[in-house]
Design a protein around this motif. Structure first.
Motif, short mmCIF file in Angstrom:
data_model
loop_
_atom_site.label_atom_id
_atom_site.label_comp_id
_atom_site.label_asym_id
_atom_site.label_seq_id
_atom_site.Cartn_x
_atom_site.Cartn_y
_atom_site.Cartn_z
N GLN A 159 0.83 -1.20 0.00
CA GLN A 159 0.00 0.00 0.00
C GLN A 159 0.86 1.25 0.00
N ILE A 160 1.94 1.22 0.77
CA ILE A 160 2.81 2.40 0.82
C ILE A 160 3.55 2.54 -0.50
N ARG A 161 3.99 1.39 -1.04
CA ARG A 161 4.73 1.45 -2.30
C ARG A 161 3.88 2.07 -3.40
N ASN A 162 2.57 1.79 -3.33
CA ASN A 162 1.68 2.31 -4.37
C ASN A 162 0.96 3.57 -3.95
N SER A 163 1.54 4.31 -3.05
CA SER A 163 0.87 5.53 -2.58
C SER A 163 0.59 6.46 -3.74
N LYS A 164 -0.55 7.14 -3.64
CA LYS A 164 -0.95 8.02 -4.72
C LYS A 164 -0.16 9.32 -4.69
N ASN A 165 0.22 9.73 -3.49
CA ASN A 165 0.75 11.08 -3.39
C ASN A 165 1.70 11.19 -2.21
N VAL A 166 2.85 11.76 -2.46
CA VAL A 166 3.77 12.07 -1.38
C VAL A 166 4.11 13.55 -1.49
N LYS A 167 3.94 14.26 -0.39
CA LYS A 167 4.16 15.71 -0.45
C LYS A 167 4.86 16.17 0.81
N VAL A 168 5.62 17.22 0.66
CA VAL A 168 6.18 17.87 1.84
C VAL A 168 5.32 19.10 2.12
N VAL A 169 4.69 19.13 3.28
CA VAL A 169 3.81 20.25 3.61
C VAL A 169 4.40 21.02 4.78
N ILE A 170 4.18 22.32 4.77
CA ILE A 170 4.67 23.15 5.87
C ILE A 170 3.49 23.52 6.74
N GLU A 171 3.54 23.09 8.00
CA GLU A 171 2.42 23.35 8.89
C GLU A 171 2.93 23.85 10.21
N LYS A 172 2.03 24.52 10.94
CA LYS A 172 2.41 25.00 12.27
C LYS A 172 2.07 23.91 13.27
N ASP A 173 3.00 23.65 14.18
CA ASP A 173 2.69 22.67 15.21
C ASP A 173 1.97 23.37 16.36
N LYS A 174 1.70 22.62 17.42
CA LYS A 174 0.85 23.21 18.45
C LYS A 174 1.55 24.32 19.23
N HIS A 175 2.87 24.44 19.05
CA HIS A 175 3.55 25.57 19.70
C HIS A 175 3.68 26.75 18.75
N GLY A 176 3.13 26.61 17.58
CA GLY A 176 3.20 27.70 16.62
C GLY A 176 4.46 27.70 15.78
N ARG A 177 5.29 26.67 15.93
CA ARG A 177 6.51 26.65 15.11
C ARG A 177 6.19 26.00 13.78
N ARG A 178 6.90 26.44 12.74
CA ARG A 178 6.64 25.86 11.43
C ARG A 178 7.47 24.61 11.27
N ARG A 179 6.83 23.58 10.73
CA ARG A 179 7.54 22.33 10.52
C ARG A 179 7.34 21.84 9.10
N GLU A 180 8.33 21.10 8.63
CA GLU A 180 8.22 20.49 7.31
C GLU A 180 7.70 19.09 7.50
N ASN A 181 6.43 18.85 7.25
CA ASN A 181 5.87 17.53 7.48
C ASN A 181 5.76 16.75 6.18
N LEU A 182 5.81 15.44 6.31
CA LEU A 182 5.76 14.57 5.15
C LEU A 182 4.39 13.94 5.09
N ARG A 183 3.69 14.15 3.99
CA ARG A 183 2.34 13.61 3.87
C ARG A 183 2.34 12.50 2.83
N ILE A 184 1.83 11.34 3.24
CA ILE A 184 1.74 10.20 2.32
C ILE A 184 0.29 9.78 2.24
N ASP A 185 -0.25 9.76 1.04
CA ASP A 185 -1.63 9.30 0.86
C ASP A 185 -1.60 7.91 0.23
N PHE A 186 -2.12 6.91 0.97
CA PHE A 186 -2.00 5.53 0.47
C PHE A 186 -2.94 5.32 -0.70
#
Lengths: 200, 212, 209
Positions: free
Chosen positions: C182-209
């Protein structure tokens, strides 16, 4: 002289009083704590806090006389201690009024035919074929019925317990979790425990 | 006399006994209360201490459709005087003030993408009537280097006689360098290197006064 | 003489009482501490049930049927964003959608190459994770364990039991069924920038199976 004696007595009384107060305080604290802990532990069917879950190598018996607190799926080998035999799932339910032990519930399940055997090739089955197995139907119905009776609104207390032998494949356990998740937040948690040797 | 003291002694003694008695009675009453309580059905009366766990929120639910894995924090980049460079000289405010307390010096300079500060000390320094102070300041400002995150025109205004803002740095013409990835913010940090000048005397943020 | 005797007596008596008080206080605190330990709840293993939105985790552990495992944590993001930048530079001529697909494909390929480890490394990686969590009691970790159908139960129990030994109980975990295919055939992999709960910006990795 008389003056000194009375001072003396008064001096003696105060520490003794404090001693007595503390002693009684501790006494009742301890009694209350222990009684609360024991009663609530019994009610939840909980294990004593320091029990180790059995690891792959050594085995430790899970006491079969602890009280059943919620719906329990017990998955074991059809032939005792033979991990190559088919898997059997028993549906154990706590009875209405009196608390029953896991052993008693197991006898009830056997008597009422609340159990089912998985075919040897269940791993190869596709998703919908697997769901239609009598064992899986039993599981779904059991969860549904139990939820209708006991889980009226979402709460952390609503749990379903799984006890399985160590080599049981994850597919069965995953199925139970999926069935629970079908009811959204009503059943938020599933308890995992292992079964070392079934003593019945 | 002795009699009355004895009497007083006896009185005090009986007082103490009375208080002790009262305390004992209170404790006995509480004990009885607890014992009676424990005979009631256990279920809902006694709330076990372990019920504290109910207040703990359910852990986040994993998704089956996808997952977002938390990554590293993006640290903002700070555009400031690059103190790692060895040739940077400090501007000694007090000394210049002593030399020329009314010095009013404006410097128009350019920050190159490499962080270098370039300007012509003859034509880009405006200090009418304060040429000595002007050249002193210019000599020191020429040594300044910035971290290579922004480039563009930058203007310094040293106004020693002014009340309030004595150092103004105009940064609105600075642009971020092209090689910085989009995700980073570039903040303005310490843009001057002045000894003896408290940041509070420059402006409320201590670094820059941005003019529009 | 009688007076002196009584005075000494009284002083001895005071000392005894004081010692008694000390012992009583000692016993009192000992009991309180023991009692506090007893009321620590027994080890329940909470397993959250899955919902159909992308979940959030600090670490993804995917078990493979042959005993290996895939471990994705916050270090994966920088690898993936580097790969994606490379793809962007090399294949800039492609249409946006093709470019996305290419990026996803390459990112997954690299992730699955670099982050699959033999089974015997799992214990040491978990140990390292727990010691890291013990050093920072304020940070919360959520581990998502994805397990294929054929993995035996004890394997999962071992992992979960290990994770629940974190000193400050700041590691929570979830368990879902899923295979590496399922992971190998993921439809989409993206690097998203989001604020964490302390308000800091993080580079998160989003994988859509």
């Amino acid at each position: 002289m008389a003056f000194k004696r009375s001072e003396e007595i008064r001096g003696m009384d105060l520490p003794s009083l404090i001693d007595v107060v503390f002693l009684l305080l501790i006494f009742f604290l301890v009694t209350m704590q222990f009684s609360v802990e024991a009663s609530s532990a019994k009610r939840r069917g909980a294990k004593p806090p320091d029990i180790q879950l059995p690891r792959a190598r050594g085995a430790e018996d899970v006491p079969s006389d602890d009280v059943l607190s919620t719906l329990l799926f017990q998955i074991q080998y059809a032939v005792k201690n033979d991990s190559s035999s088919p898997r059997v799932v028993y549906v154990l339910e706590p009875s209405g009024q009196n608390p029953i032990t896991r052993n008693e519930a197991l006898q009830n399940a056997k008597r009422d035919s609340m159990f089912a055997i998985f075919p040897r090739d269940f791993l190869q089955l596709k998703e919908n074929q697997f769901k239609r197995l009598p064992a899986c139907r039993l599981i779904s119905d059991a969860i549904f019925n139990y939820k209708e009776e006991h889980f009226h609104r979402p709460s952390l207390d609503n749990t379903v317990e799984i006890r399985a032998e160590k080599d049981v494949e994850f597919k069965i356990i995953n199925f139970i979790m999926q069935e629970c998740s079908a009811y959204k937040d009503t059943i938020p948690r599933v308890i995992f425990r292992t079964l070392a040797q079934v003593k019945d | 006399m002795t009699g009355s003291i004895q009497n007083r002694g006896k009185n005090n003694r009986s007082w103490t006994m009375a208080i002790a008695g009262l305390v004992l009675v209170a404790i006995l009453y509480l004990a009885l209360h607890e014992i009676l309580l424990s005979f009631l059905p256990q279920d809902n009366i006694m709330i076990p201490l372990t019920s504290i766990e109910e207040k703990i929120p359910v852990p986040p639910r994993p998704g089956v459709k996808g997952i977002i894995i938390t990554g590293p924090v993006i640290q903002d980049l700070v555009f400031q005087v690059d103190f790692k460079q060895s040739q940077i000289k400090k501007l000694n405010w007090k000394r210049i003030e002593k030399i020329d307390p009314t010095a009013d010096v404006k410097i128009r300079a350019k920050v190159l993408p490499t962080g270098e500060l370039v300007f012509n000390p003859v034509t880009d320094v405006f200090s009418p009537g304060h040429s000595y102070a002007g050249s002193e300041i210019a000599k020191i400002v020429q040594t300044w280097r910035f971290t290579p995150y922004k480039h563009g025109e930058i203007r310094f205004w040293f106004n020693f006689a002014s009340r309030g803002v004595k150092l103004t740095i105009d940064v609105h013409d600075l642009r971020r360098n092209a090689d910085i990835p989009e995700k980073y913010f570039v903040k303005n940090g310490l843009l001057f290197y002045v000894k003896g000048l408290q940041p509070a005397r420059v402006n409320q943020f201590g670094h820059v006064v941005i003019r529009d | 003489m009688a007076i002196k005797f009584r005075e000494e007596d009284r002083r001895k008596m005071e000392l005894t009482s004081l010692i008694d008080m000390v012992f009583i206080l000692l016993v009192f605190f000992l009991v309180t501490v023991t009692v506090v330990q007893l009321t620590v709840k027994e080890q329940k293993l909470p397993v959250p049930t899955p919902i159909s939105e992308p979940g959030r985790a600090q670490i993804l552990i995917q078990l493979l049927a042959d005993g290996r495992f895939l471990w994705i944590d916050d270090q994966a993001t920088s690898i993936v964003s580097r790969i994606m930048d490379q793809v962007e530079k090399t294949f800039g001529y492609l249409s946006p959608r093709e470019l996305e697909n290419k990026k996803t494909h390459q990112a997954l390929r690299v992730l699955l190459n670099k982050n699959i480890f033999p089974g015997d490394l799992l214990e040491s990686k978990l140990d390292r994770l727990i010691s890291k969590a013990n050093k920072t009691p304020s940070s919360q970790y959520f581990i998502l364990l994805r397990v294929p159908d054929s993995v035996p139960y004890y394997h999962i129990i071992d992992i979960i039991q290990k994770l629940s030994r974190a000193k400050f109980h700041n590691i929570s975990y979830g368990c879902v069924g899923g295979s590496i295919a399922q992971i190998r055939n993921s439809k989409n992999v993206k690097v998203v920038i989001e604020k964490d709960k302390h308000g800091r910006r993080r580079e998160n990795l989003r994988i859509d199976f």
